[in-house]
Design a protein around this motif. Structure first.
Motif, PDB file in Angstrom:
ATOM      1  N   VAL A   1      45.125  44.960  44.460  1.00 19.01           N
ATOM      2  CA  VAL A   1      44.751  45.752  43.276  1.00 19.01           C
ATOM      3  C   VAL A   1      43.270  45.549  42.963  1.00 19.01           C
ATOM      4  CG1 VAL A   1      45.083  45.984  40.777  1.00 19.01           C
ATOM      5  CG2 VAL A   1      47.061  45.796  42.283  1.00 19.01           C
ATOM      6  N   ASP A   2      42.843  44.289  42.930  1.00 20.36           N
ATOM      7  CA  ASP A   2      41.434  44.007  42.596  1.00 20.36           C
ATOM      8  C   ASP A   2      40.489  44.559  43.655  1.00 20.36           C
ATOM      9  OD1 ASP A   2      42.129  42.742  40.264  1.00 20.36           O
ATOM     10  OD2 ASP A   2      42.233  40.742  41.174  1.00 20.36           O
ATOM     11  N   THR A   3      40.904  44.525  44.917  1.00 17.38           N
ATOM     12  CA  THR A   3      40.054  45.048  45.990  1.00 17.38           C
ATOM     13  C   THR A   3      39.970  46.565  45.919  1.00 17.38           C
ATOM     14  OG1 THR A   3      40.764  43.213  47.380  1.00 17.38           O
ATOM     15  CG2 THR A   3      39.710  45.046  48.498  1.00 17.38           C
ATOM     16  N   ALA A   4      41.121  47.196  45.749  1.00 20.14           N
ATOM     17  CA  ALA A   4      41.137  48.662  45.738  1.00 20.14           C
ATOM     18  C   ALA A   4      40.424  49.224  44.520  1.00 20.14           C
ATOM     19  CB  ALA A   4      42.583  49.154  45.766  1.00 20.14           C
ATOM     20  N   SER A   5      40.562  48.549  43.400  1.00 24.99           N
ATOM     21  CA  SER A   5      39.929  49.073  42.180  1.00 24.99           C
ATOM     22  C   SER A   5      38.525  48.523  41.983  1.00 24.99           C
ATOM     23  CB  SER A   5      40.794  48.725  40.963  1.00 24.99           C
ATOM     24  OG  SER A   5      40.894  47.313  40.843  1.00 24.99           O
ATOM     25  N   LEU A   6      38.063  47.684  42.908  1.00 21.85           N
ATOM     26  CA  LEU A   6      36.732  47.051  42.845  1.00 21.85           C
ATOM     27  C   LEU A   6      36.513  46.327  41.512  1.00 21.85           C
ATOM     28  CD1 LEU A   6      34.526  49.779  44.596  1.00 21.85           C
ATOM     29  CD2 LEU A   6      35.227  47.580  45.519  1.00 21.85           C
ATOM     30  N   GLY A   7      37.582  45.717  41.023  1.00 28.17           N
ATOM     31  CA  GLY A   7      37.482  44.954  39.772  1.00 28.17           C
ATOM     32  C   GLY A   7      37.077  43.510  40.069  1.00 28.17           C
ATOM     33  N   THR A   8      37.161  42.666  39.048  1.00 28.36           N
ATOM     34  CA  THR A   8      36.839  41.248  39.236  1.00 28.36           C
ATOM     35  C   THR A   8      37.895  40.633  40.151  1.00 28.36           C
ATOM     36  OG1 THR A   8      35.931  41.207  37.014  1.00 28.36           O
ATOM     37  CG2 THR A   8      36.374  39.093  38.026  1.00 28.36           C
ATOM     38  N   LEU A   9      37.476  40.208  41.321  1.00 26.56           N
ATOM     39  CA  LEU A   9      38.420  39.716  42.332  1.00 26.56           C
ATOM     40  C   LEU A   9      39.128  38.452  41.827  1.00 26.56           C
ATOM     41  CD1 LEU A   9      39.047  40.872  45.142  1.00 26.56           C
ATOM     42  CD2 LEU A   9      37.585  39.094  46.112  1.00 26.56           C
ATOM     43  N   GLY A  10      40.432  38.427  41.930  1.00 26.24           N
ATOM     44  CA  GLY A  10      41.198  37.249  41.536  1.00 26.24           C
ATOM     45  C   GLY A  10      41.801  37.348  40.152  1.00 26.24           C
ATOM     46  N   LEU A  11      41.298  38.313  39.374  1.00 27.34           N
ATOM     47  CA  LEU A  11      41.757  38.410  37.980  1.00 27.34           C
ATOM     48  C   LEU A  11      43.231  38.838  37.908  1.00 27.34           C
ATOM     49  CD1 LEU A  11      39.524  39.725  35.180  1.00 27.34           C
ATOM     50  CD2 LEU A  11      41.906  40.344  35.179  1.00 27.34           C
ATOM     51  N   THR A  12      43.549  39.938  38.596  1.00 24.33           N
ATOM     52  CA  THR A  12      44.947  40.390  38.604  1.00 24.33           C
ATOM     53  C   THR A  12      45.810  39.404  39.382  1.00 24.33           C
ATOM     54  OG1 THR A  12      44.022  42.614  38.632  1.00 24.33           O
ATOM     55  CG2 THR A  12      46.382  42.451  38.964  1.00 24.33           C
ATOM     56  N   SER A  13      45.230  38.833  40.432  1.00 24.88           N
ATOM     57  CA  SER A  13      45.960  37.834  41.228  1.00 24.88           C
ATOM     58  C   SER A  13      46.436  36.689  40.358  1.00 24.88           C
ATOM     59  CB  SER A  13      45.048  37.262  42.309  1.00 24.88           C
ATOM     60  OG  SER A  13      44.849  38.198  43.309  1.00 24.88           O
ATOM     61  N   LEU A  14      45.532  36.206  39.521  1.00 26.14           N
ATOM     62  CA  LEU A  14      45.850  35.064  38.666  1.00 26.14           C
ATOM     63  C   LEU A  14      47.074  35.370  37.792  1.00 26.14           C
ATOM     64  CD1 LEU A  14      44.984  32.280  37.524  1.00 26.14           C
ATOM     65  CD2 LEU A  14      43.572  33.508  35.881  1.00 26.14           C
ATOM     66  N   VAL A  15      47.042  36.521  37.155  1.00 31.37           N
ATOM     67  CA  VAL A  15      48.122  36.863  36.215  1.00 31.37           C
ATOM     68  C   VAL A  15      49.415  37.158  36.977  1.00 31.37           C
ATOM     69  CG1 VAL A  15      48.764  38.355  34.291  1.00 31.37           C
ATOM     70  CG2 VAL A  15      46.380  37.802  34.654  1.00 31.37           C
TER      71      VAL A  15
END
Lengths: 174, 300
Positions: free
Chosen positions: A64-78
């Protein structure tokens, strides 16, 4: 978990993550977005336990973070924490309970939204608490609608593990 | 037996379960730490660095899958949009109707203000023009009660004797003569219009200098009466108030206030005078503001 199960689970979460970023993220109903990835992760974690849930959540979040170019690891953490927590619930209290998927989805939807809000707030990014709180109920309803078909699909895809295969810390006395 | 103590057996340890719990927790803690590390690195250098490059490459790899997902979902999305727009059409239509009604109301209000402004501008133009009598001053007043119907030939203005308005003061609009003040109270005044059957105004043809009396003729139209047949009056001639001819008998209307334009001229063999029909300049049925002309020197 077998290798075949791992491949299936990876494919499931990959498709769910891509679909979430590309398709479902654009669907807004009363300010809420249906989260097919979260529901898939809950179903997967309930069926495969806490470790699989945490690992699945971590990698799904990375996609998700890679595809949306968001802060990497943020969605992963949650999602890691969400997968782990639901996995533990499945291994212990929620085992063989028919309402477990629905209860898990409802609770995780709230915790996931609030978790993301907190992380964004901590990072000093935009954290519209009012909008998030207002969209909680519609988000729960939308995710609950998705729960039955997705859980059935995931259950069909991944064979439920026998009881003795699951980790159990709760000892029944007597 | 009861008093004797029972030796409890030592609890059996569960080394495999304890170890799996430890491993499980270790995995989760490791994943959380990795995620936190990624967040930290990504947050510190969001647009540069190795991690950003990896993320960019990953995004490039994922791009075809995203496009495929979008294309697969397109028909469903179109169907959803169609149903959604249908569901919203009714409420949107209601909302647009409300907006439309408000805009129409505003438009009418603006048009009314513009019409009023036009009348006031004409009135001001008249008061500042050469046709305005020097020995009179204008009291500008709003019309509060216009003529109530075809048989009504008077209107009420929102100023009276307390504002200096007197009985028999001429009343004009920006276009021309309106009538004369026929009744005064402290705060209102009644104006009898030019078209009233009892109204008579001495008039002069500006083009031919012919004099006559403007009043309402048979049929309710305004006519210029008392013009002998041998005198010449043409259609489209301009009529103004004739003013005072004899100082001993001052006229109520000062000289030069435009009354109207000759619309037709006729003559019969039996009649003594010409039949001259007059079209008044002032729109007597739709006045918003008028000026009451009050003499600067009080009349004796």
């Amino acid at each position: 978990m077998t290798l075949g199960d791992g491949v299936k689970a990876a494919a499931l979460l990959f498709v769910a993550a891509v679909a979430q970023v590309s398709v479902f993220a654009e669907i807004h109903v009363f300010g809420a977005v249906p989260d097919v990835l979260l529901v898939s992760l809950v179903a997967f974690a309930l069926l495969r336990g806490s470790v699989a849930g945490a690992v699945g959540g971590f990698f799904a979040g990375l996609i998700v973070d890679t595809a949306s170019l968001g802060t990497l690891g943020l969605t992963s953490l949650v999602l890691t924490l969400a997968g782990y927590w639901i996995g533990r619930y499945g291994e212990t209290t929620g085992r063989d309970r028919a309402h477990a998927p629905f209860l898990s989805v409802a609770v995780v939807t709230v915790l996931y939204q609030l978790g993301l809000l907190v992380v964004h707030f901590v990072l000093g990014e935009s954290a519209p608490a009012g909008a998030v709180v207002r969209s909680l109920v519609p988000a729960i309803v939308l995710n609950l609608i998705l729960t039955a078909p997705i859980y059935a699909l995931v259950r069909r895809l991944l064979r439920p593990v026998q009881r003795d295969e699951l980790t159990a810390e709760v000892q029944l006395l007597g | 037996m009861l008093a004797s103590s029972v030796q409890r057996s030592k609890p059996t340890p569960y080394p495999s379960k304890a170890r799996s719990a430890l491993i499980r927790r270790a995995i989760v803690v490791a994943l959380v730490l990795v995620a936190l590390t990624l967040v930290t690195i990504s947050f510190r250098s969001p647009t540069a660095g190795a991690l950003h490059d990896v993320q960019g490459a990953g995004s490039t790899v994922l791009r075809p899958f995203q496009i495929a997902a979008t294309r697969v979902a397109a028909p469903f999305r179109d169907a959803y949009d169609y149903v959604h727009s249908l569901a919203n059409a009714k409420s949107e239509n209601k909302k647009l109707r409300q907006i439309n009604a408000k805009l129409r109301e505003k438009d009418i209000h603006r048009a009314a203000l513009a019409a009023k402004e036009q009348q006031l501008a004409k009135l001001l133009h008249f008061e500042q023009g050469r046709a305005f009598p020097n020995d009179f001053q204008a009291i500008n007043v709003a019309v509060i009660a216009p003529p109530s119907g075809p048989f009504s030939h008077s209107l009420t203005v929102e100023a009276g004797s307390s504002s200096g308005i007197r009985l028999n003061s001429p009343v004009v609009s920006g276009e021309g003569l309106v009538g004369i003040v026929s009744n005064v109270t402290p705060h209102t005044a009644e104006v009898t219009l030019l078209t009233d059957p009892d109204s008579f105004v001495a008039a002069r043809d500006v083009n031919t200098q012919v004099r006559g009396m403007v009043h309402t003729g048979p049929g309710g139209t305004l006519i210029l009466d008392q013009v002998p047949k041998q005198l010449r009056v043409k259609a489209r001639d301009v009529l103004v108030t004739a003013g005072t001819r004899n100082a001993r008998y001052p006229d109520l209307y000062p000289y030069g206030i435009p009354i109207g334009r000759v619309s037709s001229v006729g003559a019969t063999d039996t009649a003594t005078f010409l039949q001259v029909q007059v079209q008044p300049y002032a729109s007597l049925g739709s006045l918003d503001a008028v000026a009451v002309l009050v003499p600067k020197k009080p009349r004796r």
